[in-house]
Write an enzyme that holds these catalytic residues in place. Structure first.
Site, PDB file in Angstrom:
ATOM      1  N   ASP A   1     -45.667  -9.885 -27.765  1.00  0.00           N
ATOM      2  CA  ASP A   1     -44.472  -9.056 -27.902  1.00  0.00           C
ATOM      3  C   ASP A   1     -44.288  -8.253 -29.185  1.00  0.00           C
ATOM      4  OD1 ASP A   1     -44.184 -10.514 -25.632  1.00  0.00           O
ATOM      5  OD2 ASP A   1     -42.137 -11.112 -26.013  1.00  0.00           O
TER       6      ASP A   1
ATOM      7  N   TRP B   1     -46.867 -14.932 -16.787  1.00  0.00           N
ATOM      8  CA  TRP B   1     -48.174 -15.460 -17.210  1.00  0.00           C
ATOM      9  C   TRP B   1     -48.066 -16.897 -17.695  1.00  0.00           C
ATOM     10  CZ3 TRP B   1     -51.333 -13.412 -21.994  1.00  0.00           C
ATOM     11  CH2 TRP B   1     -50.564 -13.375 -23.141  1.00  0.00           C
ATOM     12  N   ASP B   2     -46.868 -17.310 -18.166  1.00  0.00           N
ATOM     13  CA  ASP B   2     -46.688 -18.732 -18.497  1.00  0.00           C
ATOM     14  C   ASP B   2     -46.974 -19.583 -17.270  1.00  0.00           C
ATOM     15  OD1 ASP B   2     -44.822 -17.085 -20.229  1.00  0.00           O
ATOM     16  OD2 ASP B   2     -44.680 -19.005 -21.256  1.00  0.00           O
TER      17      ASP B   2
ATOM     18  N   ARG C   1     -38.762 -14.717 -35.646  1.00  0.00           N
ATOM     19  CA  ARG C   1     -38.627 -13.837 -34.479  1.00  0.00           C
ATOM     20  C   ARG C   1     -38.551 -12.367 -34.905  1.00  0.00           C
ATOM     21  NH1 ARG C   1     -38.881 -15.663 -29.062  1.00  0.00           N
ATOM     22  NH2 ARG C   1     -37.391 -14.042 -28.520  1.00  0.00           N
TER      23      ARG C   1
ATOM     24  N   GLU D   1     -44.668 -23.557 -29.631  1.00  0.00           N
ATOM     25  CA  GLU D   1     -44.960 -22.219 -29.081  1.00  0.00           C
ATOM     26  C   GLU D   1     -46.031 -21.518 -29.931  1.00  0.00           C
ATOM     27  OE1 GLU D   1     -41.472 -19.784 -28.905  1.00  0.00           O
ATOM     28  OE2 GLU D   1     -42.437 -18.218 -27.694  1.00  0.00           O
TER      29      GLU D   1
ATOM     30  N   TYR E   1     -43.677 -15.064 -35.250  1.00  0.00           N
ATOM     31  CA  TYR E   1     -44.003 -14.729 -33.868  1.00  0.00           C
ATOM     32  C   TYR E   1     -45.452 -14.228 -33.706  1.00  0.00           C
ATOM     33  CZ  TYR E   1     -41.640 -13.671 -29.406  1.00  0.00           C
ATOM     34  OH  TYR E   1     -41.199 -13.645 -28.117  1.00  0.00           O
TER      35      TYR E   1
ATOM     36  N   TYR F   1     -36.476 -20.641 -23.343  1.00  0.00           N
ATOM     37  CA  TYR F   1     -36.812 -19.877 -22.138  1.00  0.00           C
ATOM     38  C   TYR F   1     -36.448 -20.633 -20.852  1.00  0.00           C
ATOM     39  CZ  TYR F   1     -39.745 -17.657 -25.717  1.00  0.00           C
ATOM     40  OH  TYR F   1     -40.206 -17.060 -26.865  1.00  0.00           O
TER      41      TYR F   1
ATOM     42  N   GLY G   1     -47.385  -9.262 -23.194  1.00  0.00           N
ATOM     43  CA  GLY G   1     -47.237 -10.688 -23.487  1.00  0.00           C
ATOM     44  C   GLY G   1     -47.310 -10.979 -24.981  1.00  0.00           C
TER      45      GLY G   1
ATOM     46  N   TYR H   1     -30.316 -17.200 -22.351  1.00  0.00           N
ATOM     47  CA  TYR H   1     -31.349 -16.227 -22.732  1.00  0.00           C
ATOM     48  C   TYR H   1     -30.811 -14.821 -22.562  1.00  0.00           C
ATOM     49  CZ  TYR H   1     -35.796 -13.718 -22.898  1.00  0.00           C
ATOM     50  OH  TYR H   1     -36.810 -12.855 -23.231  1.00  0.00           O
TER      51      TYR H   1
END
Ligand code: 9WN
Length: 481
Positions: free
Chosen positions: A187, A51-52, A224, A433, A389, A45, A185, A97
């Site tokens: 996802d 929000w991060d 993912r 993550e 994820y 990213y 958020g 990205y």
């Protein structure tokens, strides 16, 4: 059950200090800071995510007020004229990205600030919480600067919340509508499967594009979204573009429209912080309207998010997102149903219903996982996948919210298990993550900003050690709230 901190927890507390976990977390934030904002992870990213950045500012607020302020200022400088705070502010030089900034075509379609290329989506509005942290943790000599920052950001936060309570809530419910799973958020939580599958898309309209995310992860496609899902996510943005990101048209014609628990809880908690910020800067002109927003959320929360429409009959984890297109609840068992503990909206006499699930083996509460932290999806469901994820892995921001929610209701023991569980995960696998709930294996991006930042908060906030050193505290006891 007395919640004296256990021998093992004590050892962990020691290890926070001795192995320098906080120092390591700070090093992650330093490495990801590019002089203007902090990227979420060097692997995946390269831009600023909304929000991060708020979570990252929370961690930075302990040691670097100035950087935390700059982070938030960069994000809010890209706010749209209508109050929307975009989920990505693009770094135009970064090409790793997909989709990149030009894909959204925002500059051509909407009135935004010229210097910024942004996405057209929102993310959960946790920013007022971060702004309050920056004030609460302000370093010596920074007080005036922080007050000035609060005076700068307060009207912008208000504009964002006003956007959410109008353009994202024409029904006037106090609950936020999302037009895309990325807006929550969370996802690819299984809750999005059905509304995405229902989209009628001609084959030729499903876009083809490179999976730069999977490439960045060395081909780990099991971690993912599937190509089919990703295609639908990109298709939705194309449709939004066709409607020129016009909220009126989106509310009327868009095929994906869901009242979302994550965004609604975040807005409610953020409104509490907005009220406190108003008090700090002695600006109470808008306090009544903020209280009114909160009352609407309180009034409609159970009406929209439980199939019975009533809190009195709340059973099990019966809190679900509401699909406005299908006019039905999305009955999938995920951590989203337990998140309202963070909002404080659940009445005290009903909180056990939710906490029983937080303690349940389906959510790693019975010693059946690597650590007693919550996975994103109920372990017992067919759609649970431990390494994919949001379909199973543990995420630190969600556990951080549930941690504070539990403490707020007096469940100190379970909250402490979560805090120590988070530590166990990062000690084993670093600031990843997300994490496999059974093995603790780290997944997705490395050196992940909010994982580092929220670990800093969990072990730097002195309140978090209270009242664990008392022998007479029982979980859920009212008198300790
Ligand atoms: C899309 C940056 C973001 C987080 C989201 C997380 C993931 C992006 C992606 O990464 O989303 O916005 O490409 O998958 O799901 O919560 O803000 O860390």
């Amino acid at each position: 059950m007395a919640v004296l901190i256990s021998g093992e927890d004590n050892r962990r507390q020691q290890s926070v200090k001795s192995n320098g976990i906080i120092q390591k977390a700070k090093a992650v934030l330093d490495a990801n800071w590019n002089g203007r904002f902090t990227i979420p992870s060097p692997v995946l990213y390269p831009h600023q995510w909304s929000w991060d950045s708020a979570f990252i500012a929370i961690g930075n607020s302990y040691a670097d007020t100035s950087r935390a302020v700059r982070e938030m200022k960069h994000l809010f400088s890209a706010q749209w004229e209508n109050g929307m705070v975009p989920h990505i502010v693009f770094n135009e030089t970064a090409k790793s990205y997909y989709p990149a900034g030009d894909f959204y075509g925002v500059r051509e379609l909407r009135t935004t600030k010229d210097d910024y290329i942004t996405s057209c989506l929102i993310q959960p509005p946790v920013h007022a919480i971060a702004a309050y942290y920056i004030y609460k943790n302000a370093q010596e000599g920074q007080r005036e600067r922080v007050l000035e920052f609060l005076r700068w950001i307060y009207p912008k936060l208000l504009d964002f919340h006003r956007y959410l309570t109008t353009y994202r809530d024409p029904e006037g419910t106090g609950l936020v509508t999302v037009f895309h799973p990325w807006e929550s958020g969370l996802d690819n939580l299984p809750v999005w499967d059905e509304p995405l599958a229902r989209l009628k898309i001609e084959k030729s309209k499903i876009p083809k594009f490179p999976r730069l995310d999977i490439k960045a992860l060395g081909g780990a496609k099991e971690t993912r979204e599937r190509d089919e899902t990703y295609g639908r996510l990109i298709y939705l943005i194309n449709r939004m573009k066709e409607l020129r990101y016009d909220e009126e048209k989106l509310n009327r014609d868009f095929p994906f429209k869901v009242k979302d628990i994550m965004c609604s809880c975040a807005m409610y908690v953020a409104n509490k912080h907005l009220l406190m910020i108003g008090e700090i800067i002695q600006d109470d002109k808008n306090s009544d309207i903020i209280r009114q927003w909160m009352r609407k959320t309180e009034f409609n929360f159970f009406k929209y998010f439980t199939p019975t429409g009533k809190v009195d009959t709340l059973e099990a984890d019966d809190l679900y997102n509401y699909d406005l297109r299908k006019e039905d609840w999305i009955r999938r068992r995920t951590v989203l149903s337990l998140l309202p503990v963070y909002s404080g909206i659940i009445p005290r006499e009903k909180i056990d219903v939710v906490v029983n699930w937080i303690n349940h083996s389906h959510y790693c509460g019975a010693g059946n996982c690597f650590a007693p932290v919550l996975p994103s999806t109920d372990l017992d469901e067919s759609y649970f996948i431990p390494q994919n994820y949001w379909r199973g892995p543990v995420w630190i921001n969600i556990n951080w919210m549930i941690y504070y929610g539990l403490r707020n209701y007096g469940f100190y023991h379970r909250a402490e298990e979560i805090r120590q569980g988070i530590l166990k995960l990062v000690e084993k696998s670093g600031f990843r993550e997300y994490f496999n709930p059974f093995t603790g294996e780290g997944l997705g991006g490395t050196n992940f900003g909010w994982t580092a930042s929220l670990v800093i908060d969990l072990f730097s906030n002195a309140d978090n050690d209270k009242p664990l050193n008392r022998t007479d505290v029982k979980d859920g006891a009212d008198e300790y709230k």
